[in-house]
Write a protein that holds these residues in place. Structure first.
Motif, PDB file in Angstrom:
ATOM      1  N   PHE A  25       0.704  -1.270  -0.141  1.00  0.00           N
ATOM      2  CA  PHE A  25       0.433   0.075   0.172  1.00  0.00           C
ATOM      3  C   PHE A  25       0.997   1.670   0.504  1.00  0.00           C
ATOM      4  CE2 PHE A  25      -2.272  -3.497   1.309  1.00  0.00           C
ATOM      5  CZ  PHE A  25      -3.497  -2.807   1.343  1.00  0.00           C
ATOM      6  N   ILE A  26       0.546   2.113  -0.910  1.00  0.00           N
ATOM      7  CA  ILE A  26       1.446   3.235  -1.445  1.00  0.00           C
ATOM      8  C   ILE A  26       1.446   4.279  -1.788  1.00  0.00           C
ATOM      9  CG2 ILE A  26       3.569   2.124  -2.217  1.00  0.00           C
ATOM     10  CD1 ILE A  26       3.021   2.497  -5.214  1.00  0.00           C
ATOM     11  N   ASP A  36       1.363  -3.692 -11.003  1.00  0.00           N
ATOM     12  CA  ASP A  36      -0.476  -3.431 -11.126  1.00  0.00           C
ATOM     13  C   ASP A  36      -0.722  -2.123 -10.129  1.00  0.00           C
ATOM     14  OD1 ASP A  36      -2.811  -3.867 -11.545  1.00  0.00           O
ATOM     15  OD2 ASP A  36      -3.254  -6.190 -10.891  1.00  0.00           O
ATOM     16  N   ILE A  37      -1.397  -1.336 -10.341  1.00  0.00           N
ATOM     17  CA  ILE A  37      -1.194   0.148  -9.491  1.00  0.00           C
ATOM     18  C   ILE A  37      -3.005  -0.221  -9.314  1.00  0.00           C
ATOM     19  CG2 ILE A  37      -1.081   2.167  -8.303  1.00  0.00           C
ATOM     20  CD1 ILE A  37       1.588   1.803  -9.752  1.00  0.00           C
ATOM     21  N   THR A  38      -3.245  -0.287  -8.400  1.00  0.00           N
ATOM     22  CA  THR A  38      -5.109   0.105  -8.506  1.00  0.00           C
ATOM     23  C   THR A  38      -5.399   1.024  -6.752  1.00  0.00           C
ATOM     24  OG1 THR A  38      -5.784  -2.307  -8.926  1.00  0.00           O
ATOM     25  CG2 THR A  38      -7.293  -1.066  -7.437  1.00  0.00           C
ATOM     26  N   ASN A  39      -6.314   2.400  -7.510  1.00  0.00           N
ATOM     27  CA  ASN A  39      -6.547   3.164  -6.485  1.00  0.00           C
ATOM     28  C   ASN A  39      -6.916   2.546  -5.138  1.00  0.00           C
ATOM     29  OD1 ASN A  39      -6.417   5.967  -4.574  1.00  0.00           O
ATOM     30  ND2 ASN A  39      -7.775   6.434  -6.428  1.00  0.00           N
ATOM     31  N   VAL A  40      -6.908   3.054  -4.162  1.00  0.00           N
ATOM     32  CA  VAL A  40      -8.364   2.554  -3.604  1.00  0.00           C
ATOM     33  C   VAL A  40      -8.428   3.084  -2.301  1.00  0.00           C
ATOM     34  CG1 VAL A  40      -7.176  -0.292  -2.978  1.00  0.00           C
ATOM     35  CG2 VAL A  40      -6.682   1.560  -1.726  1.00  0.00           C
TER      36      VAL A  40
END
Length: 174
Positions: free
Chosen positions: A68-69, A79-83
């Motif tokens: 988590f960045i 694979d980046i997903t905005n949460v």
């Protein structure tokens, strides 16, 4: 072996390794980790607290399963997903606020004693880039690796810091 695979699939056995900063862990993940452990008590949860850059390195090295960045960040290997969307705000104690009648310009902010994250943090990089686009260079009085420590220093009147609005909303209301 079949039993172990079934346990892994059904989340009754195994381990998950998470990488995240102290701030993300404390202010965003803690409740999810607590709920996960309550729901899956036999899954071991390991949290490694590091900066965004260090978390990315841990991901690439296979030392954590998920990271988590702070974004924005582009990396073709991830694979980046905005949460969660956050809004950063400048904060100071009430003594400082009384000094200002109008919102400060970027140049005025840069002239104040700033308490900021270290240059290696992604949040700091984004902030520096934003101010550079406005023709302003930020030269903080203090650079730290902990948001909580930055907020404590601002609360006692050492200067102005930057924090996610959702984290400081209750303090601001008071």
């Amino acid at each position: 072996a079949e039993k172990k695979f079934s346990q892994l699939k059904e989340l009754t056995y195994g381990e998950i390794k998470i990488g995240a900063s102290d701030t993300i862990t404390k202010h965003y993940l803690l409740k999810y980790i607590k709920n996960f452990i309550a729901k899956y008590p036999d899954i071991s949860v390991k949290v490694t607290n590091r900066t965004t850059g260090e978390t990315i390195n841990l991901l690439k090295a296979g030392k954590v399963d998920i990271g988590f960045i702070n974004v924005p960040l582009e990396d073709d290997l991830l694979d980046i997903t905005n949460v969660v969307n956050t809004e950063d705000v400048f904060v100071c104690n009430s003594d400082w606020i009384q000094r200002y009648q109008e919102p400060l310009t970027a140049h005025e902010i840069a002239g104040e004693p700033l308490i900021m994250l270290e240059k290696l943090s992604n949040t700091r990089r984004v902030l520096d880039e934003h101010f550079q686009k406005l023709g302003v260079t930020l030269n903080p009085m203090l650079e730290l690796g902990s948001l909580d420590l930055m907020l404590d220093m601002a609360k006692v009147g050492l200067g102005i810091t930057v924090a996610p609005k959702s984290i400081v909303e209750q303090d601001i209301a008071q």
